[in-house]
Every structure is written in structure tokens, then in C-alpha cells.
Design a protein around this motif. Structure first.
Motif, mmCIF file in Angstrom:
data_model
loop_
_atom_site.group_PDB
_atom_site.id
_atom_site.type_symbol
_atom_site.label_atom_id
_atom_site.label_comp_id
_atom_site.label_asym_id
_atom_site.label_seq_id
_atom_site.Cartn_x
_atom_site.Cartn_y
_atom_site.Cartn_z
ATOM 1 N N GLN A 118 0.744 -1.223 0.045
ATOM 2 C CA GLN A 118 -0.005 -0.022 -0.050
ATOM 3 C C GLN A 118 0.843 1.094 -0.058
ATOM 4 N N PRO A 119 0.561 2.423 -0.550
ATOM 5 C CA PRO A 119 1.030 3.645 -0.736
ATOM 6 C C PRO A 119 1.197 4.031 1.073
ATOM 7 N N LEU A 167 -2.094 6.831 -4.484
ATOM 8 C CA LEU A 167 -1.240 6.633 -5.688
ATOM 9 C C LEU A 167 -0.325 7.665 -6.066
ATOM 10 N N ASP A 168 -0.801 9.006 -5.913
ATOM 11 C CA ASP A 168 0.069 10.064 -6.302
ATOM 12 C C ASP A 168 1.120 10.250 -5.380
ATOM 13 N N HIS A 184 6.994 9.240 -4.520
ATOM 14 C CA HIS A 184 8.263 8.956 -3.547
ATOM 15 C C HIS A 184 9.151 7.958 -4.507
ATOM 16 N N LEU A 185 8.481 7.402 -5.634
ATOM 17 C CA LEU A 185 9.675 6.729 -6.569
ATOM 18 C C LEU A 185 9.912 7.604 -7.870
ATOM 19 N N THR A 186 9.619 8.805 -7.995
ATOM 20 C CA THR A 186 10.159 9.488 -8.984
ATOM 21 C C THR A 186 11.034 10.971 -8.432
ATOM 22 N N THR A 187 10.860 11.147 -7.224
ATOM 23 C CA THR A 187 11.383 12.450 -6.754
ATOM 24 C C THR A 187 12.133 12.083 -5.388
ATOM 25 N N VAL A 188 13.076 13.016 -4.989
ATOM 26 C CA VAL A 188 13.801 13.001 -3.736
ATOM 27 C C VAL A 188 13.623 14.092 -2.768
ATOM 28 N N VAL A 189 13.644 14.132 -1.473
ATOM 29 C CA VAL A 189 13.372 15.292 -0.717
ATOM 30 C C VAL A 189 14.596 16.092 -0.767
ATOM 31 N N THR A 190 14.467 17.179 -1.054
ATOM 32 C CA THR A 190 15.589 18.183 -1.082
ATOM 33 C C THR A 190 15.711 19.123 0.146
#
Length: 167
Positions: free
Chosen positions: A49-50, A59-60, A65-71
Motif C-alpha cells: 500500500q502507498p 497513488l500520487d 516517492h518513486l520519482t522524486t527525492v526530498v531536497t
């Protein structure tokens, strides 16, 4: 763009030369195929589950989480990460355990609780799951390519903090 939908592990998605709009269309098509429309989105028979976040669609959140990183850790601001994004299609391959060699699957106690790791030591790719005891499922926290010192950290975690059981 449709070419990315036929890419297999361990090739990388071709997204570097795409416009932002084209990149999003391509990545979302792969995400939809492998995650959103995948009725068997599981790891070892446990549903994935997300991580829930109030006011956002699950799902958003997972896609982010799968395409971005915490900056910015303070504000939790996230930005596009090409290294995660071009490996988006690797997630399904690893969750279905299609590869046996070079894989470390283990649970470890972290400061935030128990985490289950699926680590591809050959490609330096890790999936981080949080076990949910009450419903026998997982939250998918993230999946990403390890670089620099992170490669050493996951190896140390496996050697020093690995739990005897997989959660």
C-alpha cells in the motif's frame, strides 16, 4: 515514449531527452502498468500500500516517492530525481523476485521502526517497505538507486542490524 513501456530490467528508461510533459506521460504509463493497474502488487503474498498522507491520493504519493527525492528535510520538499525515475520499471521486477543472485532481502530496526529491504547488490538498487502487522501488508516507502556512501550504509545495515526474521 512508448519505447519505455517495453524496457526490461536492467535497462534504463529513456527520459533524459524528453520535455517535462513527455517525461511525465512516459513515467506515468510505466507506473500505471506496474503499480496502479497491477492487481497483484504484492511482495511475498503481502499487499503493498502507498504511505497515506492526508489530503492527497495514495497513488500520487507513491508515484512521487518513486520519482522524486526530498531536497529539504525541514519542509519535506521533493524534486524530480532522474536516477529514481529511469529505474521506475525495476520495482515490479524486484517485488516479484525475478532475480535471485546478488539480492539481499532482510528486515532491520531503524530509528523509525522496522523496515524490510529488498536490495539488489549488483545494481545498487533498494526498495524500502514498512511492515504493517495488523493487516499483513506493507507500506512502500521508497525505491531508489544507491550512490556514494549509501552503498556502504546498506551493506553495514545488513551486517549489523539485520533481524533474524523477515517482517
Amino acid at each position: 515514449m512508448p519505447l519505455n513501456q517495453i524496457k526490461k530490467y536492467n535497462s534504463l528508461l529513456d527520459i533524459a531527452g524528453l520535455s517535462i510533459r513527455e517525461r511525465e506521460i512516459s513515467l506515468k504509463a510505466v507506473f500505471k502498468r506496474d503499480v496502479a493497474d497491477n492487481t497483484s502488487f504484492k511482495f511475498r503474498a503481502k499487499q503493498i500500500q502507498p504511505t497515506p498522507k492526508e489530503g492527497q491520493l495514495n497513488l500520487d504519493i507513491l508515484y512521487a516517492h518513486l520519482t522524486t527525492v526530498v531536497t529539504d528535510k525541514k519542509t519535506r520538499k521533493r524534486e524530480y530525481d532522474i536516477h529514481r525515475s529511469k529505474r521506475l520499471h525495476w520495482l515490479k521486477h524486484h517485488l516479484e523476485e525475478k532475480q535471485k543472485e546478488g539480492m539481499l532481502v532482510f528486515s532491520a530496526k531503524d530509528k523509525d521502526g522496522i523496515r524490510t529491504y529488498i536490495y539488489d547488490a549488483t545494481e545498487y538498487y533498494v526498495i524500502v517497505l514498512e511492515p504493517l502487522r495488523k493487516v499483513d501488508a506493507y507500506y512502500l516507502l521508497s525505491a531508489y538507486h544507491l550512490r556514494g556512501r549509501d552503498k556502504e550504509k546498506i551493506a553495514k545495515k545488513y551486517k549489523r542490524r539485520r533481524l533474524p526474521d523477515l517482517y
